[in-house]
Design a protein around this motif. Structure first.
Motif, mmCIF file in Angstrom:
data_model
loop_
_atom_site.group_PDB
_atom_site.id
_atom_site.type_symbol
_atom_site.label_atom_id
_atom_site.label_comp_id
_atom_site.label_asym_id
_atom_site.label_seq_id
_atom_site.Cartn_x
_atom_site.Cartn_y
_atom_site.Cartn_z
ATOM 1 N N UNK A 129 -11.188 -9.515 3.083
ATOM 2 C CA UNK A 129 -10.760 -8.922 1.983
ATOM 3 C C UNK A 129 -9.269 -8.596 2.249
ATOM 4 N N UNK A 130 -8.750 -9.285 3.501
ATOM 5 C CA UNK A 130 -7.500 -8.796 3.825
ATOM 6 C C UNK A 130 -6.557 -8.992 3.276
ATOM 7 N N UNK A 131 -6.579 -10.105 2.233
ATOM 8 C CA UNK A 131 -5.586 -10.396 1.456
ATOM 9 C C UNK A 131 -5.339 -9.571 0.152
ATOM 10 N N UNK A 132 -6.294 -8.546 -0.049
ATOM 11 C CA UNK A 132 -6.408 -7.933 -1.272
ATOM 12 C C UNK A 132 -5.395 -6.879 -1.115
ATOM 13 N N UNK A 133 -4.123 -7.163 -1.367
ATOM 14 C CA UNK A 133 -2.775 -6.275 -1.193
ATOM 15 C C UNK A 133 -2.710 -5.472 -2.524
ATOM 16 N N UNK A 134 -2.884 -4.062 -2.764
ATOM 17 C CA UNK A 134 -2.794 -3.525 -4.087
ATOM 18 C C UNK A 134 -1.314 -3.347 -4.281
ATOM 19 N N UNK A 135 -0.301 -3.648 -3.637
ATOM 20 C CA UNK A 135 0.987 -3.622 -4.121
ATOM 21 C C UNK A 135 1.618 -4.472 -4.968
ATOM 22 N N UNK A 136 0.676 -5.518 -4.874
ATOM 23 C CA UNK A 136 1.431 -7.056 -5.548
ATOM 24 C C UNK A 136 1.022 -6.797 -7.151
ATOM 25 N N UNK A 137 1.732 -7.400 -8.103
ATOM 26 C CA UNK A 137 1.911 -7.116 -9.429
ATOM 27 C C UNK A 137 0.368 -7.504 -9.979
ATOM 28 N N UNK A 138 -0.351 -8.505 -9.388
ATOM 29 C CA UNK A 138 -1.627 -8.760 -9.950
ATOM 30 C C UNK A 138 -2.377 -9.477 -8.949
ATOM 31 N N UNK A 139 -3.876 -9.482 -8.933
ATOM 32 C CA UNK A 139 -4.618 -10.207 -7.645
ATOM 33 C C UNK A 139 -4.971 -11.470 -7.848
ATOM 34 N N UNK A 140 -4.280 -12.310 -8.692
ATOM 35 C CA UNK A 140 -4.571 -13.715 -8.470
ATOM 36 C C UNK A 140 -4.044 -14.448 -7.290
ATOM 37 N N UNK A 141 -3.147 -13.771 -6.427
ATOM 38 C CA UNK A 141 -2.974 -14.462 -5.247
ATOM 39 C C UNK A 141 -3.899 -14.010 -4.000
ATOM 40 N N UNK A 142 -5.048 -13.267 -4.434
ATOM 41 C CA UNK A 142 -5.760 -12.930 -3.463
ATOM 42 C C UNK A 142 -6.989 -13.811 -3.258
ATOM 43 N N UNK A 143 -7.457 -13.851 -2.049
ATOM 44 C CA UNK A 143 -8.630 -14.921 -1.616
ATOM 45 C C UNK A 143 -9.838 -14.404 -2.542
ATOM 46 N N UNK A 144 -10.751 -15.428 -2.768
ATOM 47 C CA UNK A 144 -11.859 -15.074 -3.352
ATOM 48 C C UNK A 144 -11.903 -14.557 -4.764
ATOM 49 N N UNK A 145 -10.627 -14.528 -5.433
ATOM 50 C CA UNK A 145 -10.391 -14.138 -6.788
ATOM 51 C C UNK A 145 -9.752 -15.301 -7.575
ATOM 52 N N UNK A 146 -10.427 -15.850 -8.622
ATOM 53 C CA UNK A 146 -9.910 -16.774 -9.599
ATOM 54 C C UNK A 146 -9.327 -16.216 -10.806
ATOM 55 N N UNK A 147 -8.188 -16.429 -11.403
ATOM 56 C CA UNK A 147 -7.609 -15.949 -12.538
ATOM 57 C C UNK A 147 -7.581 -17.143 -13.745
ATOM 58 N N UNK A 148 -7.478 -16.920 -14.871
ATOM 59 C CA UNK A 148 -6.997 -17.865 -15.787
ATOM 60 C C UNK A 148 -5.562 -18.046 -16.098
ATOM 61 N N UNK A 149 -4.998 -18.673 -17.071
ATOM 62 C CA UNK A 149 -3.512 -19.196 -17.399
ATOM 63 C C UNK A 149 -3.018 -17.828 -17.710
ATOM 64 N N UNK A 150 -3.485 -16.780 -18.136
ATOM 65 C CA UNK A 150 -2.935 -15.353 -18.347
ATOM 66 C C UNK A 150 -3.189 -14.585 -17.343
ATOM 67 N N UNK A 151 -3.168 -14.943 -16.085
ATOM 68 C CA UNK A 151 -3.499 -14.009 -14.916
ATOM 69 C C UNK A 151 -4.347 -12.805 -15.293
ATOM 70 N N UNK A 152 -5.659 -13.258 -15.800
ATOM 71 C CA UNK A 152 -6.765 -12.308 -16.141
ATOM 72 C C UNK A 152 -7.718 -12.925 -14.937
ATOM 73 N N UNK A 153 -8.463 -11.983 -14.329
ATOM 74 C CA UNK A 153 -9.535 -12.041 -13.275
ATOM 75 C C UNK A 153 -10.868 -12.658 -13.948
ATOM 76 N N UNK A 154 -11.360 -14.149 -13.738
ATOM 77 C CA UNK A 154 -12.360 -14.667 -14.389
ATOM 78 C C UNK A 154 -13.486 -14.998 -13.317
ATOM 79 N N UNK A 155 -12.927 -14.810 -12.047
ATOM 80 C CA UNK A 155 -14.381 -15.150 -11.082
ATOM 81 C C UNK A 155 -13.849 -14.272 -9.697
ATOM 82 N N UNK A 156 -15.100 -13.911 -9.192
ATOM 83 C CA UNK A 156 -15.110 -13.126 -7.951
ATOM 84 C C UNK A 156 -16.008 -13.722 -7.280
#
Length: 213
Positions: A45-72
């Motif tokens: 979880x080292x890429x889970x940086x809370x200072x980013x605008x959204x979590x879509x760049x984090x490893x193990x997290x998948x987002x949809x086209x609207x930057x909503x988290x759809x998969x963990x």
């Protein structure tokens, strides 16, 4: 000088422009709160940086086209700790994969708020307590695997209303009572219920479903 009407229009447009970021930031906050509950021995979880605008760049997290988290996806990640109510804030989540870790504690009832959830895999952990009745709200759920944990109590009869449920596995727990036979439960193999303390299939109107609990 701009008219009051044009200022209001500009303000509304600005808020509309910001709304996706605000929404996804709340999802990032929820995931960061979850991270604080975990012991991450191998730094997955080292890429889970809370200072980013959204979590879509984090490893193990998948987002949809609207930057909503759809998969963990954190299955088999050598994570320990517990789950918290903040998971219920991931309103767009479709896949929750936390299998084969060392997660303990209880299942938060707030997981019942994940109305878009298709698959929940919590098997192979140390999760205890009861299966939340709130799972009955997960009308899109197709796969629910809770096997190989330490769950107790009876199977909530509310779950028989999950008409889309295709796979349900609670084997190797400490559940009790009788096995539902209504709705999709009439199609699940008995292997899905083995190694518990069930009294057998429910005999409707003859014995209470929580017999032996």
């Amino acid at each position: 000088m701009a008219s009051p009407l044009s200022l209001i229009s500009f303000s509304l447009s600005f808020l509309f422009f910001l709304s996706p970021a605000l929404s996804t930031n709340s999802e990032g906050n929820a995931l960061h709160a979850l991270r604080s509950r975990f012991n991450d021995a191998t730094n997955v979880l080292q890429s889970w940086d809370p200072t980013l605008v959204n979590p879509c760049t984090w490893f193990h997290v998948t987002c949809d086209a609207n930057n909503h988290v759809i998969r963990l996806d954190l299955g088999n990640s050598n994570i320990s700790g517990s789950l918290g109510p903040e998971l219920g804030e991931l309103k767009h989540l479709q896949y929750l994969e936390l299998y084969r870790n060392d997660i303990g504690g209880k299942i938060p009832k707030e997981l019942g708020n994940l109305k878009n959830l298709v698959s929940m895999d919590l098997y192979g952990n140390r999760i205890e307590g009861k299966i939340p009745k709130s799972f009955a709200k997960l009308k899109s759920l197709r796969f629910l695997r809770l096997n190989n944990n330490k769950l107790s109590g009876s199977i909530p009869r509310e779950l028989t209303g999950l008409s889309n449920l295709k796979v349900f596995d609670v084997s190797n727990n400490d559940l009790c009572g009788t096995i539902p036979v209504n709705g999709p439960f009439g199609t699940f193999p008995m292997e899905s219920f083995e190694n518990n303390r069930f009294s057998g299939p429910e005999l409707q109107g003859l014995v209470p479903y929580d017999l032996g609990c």
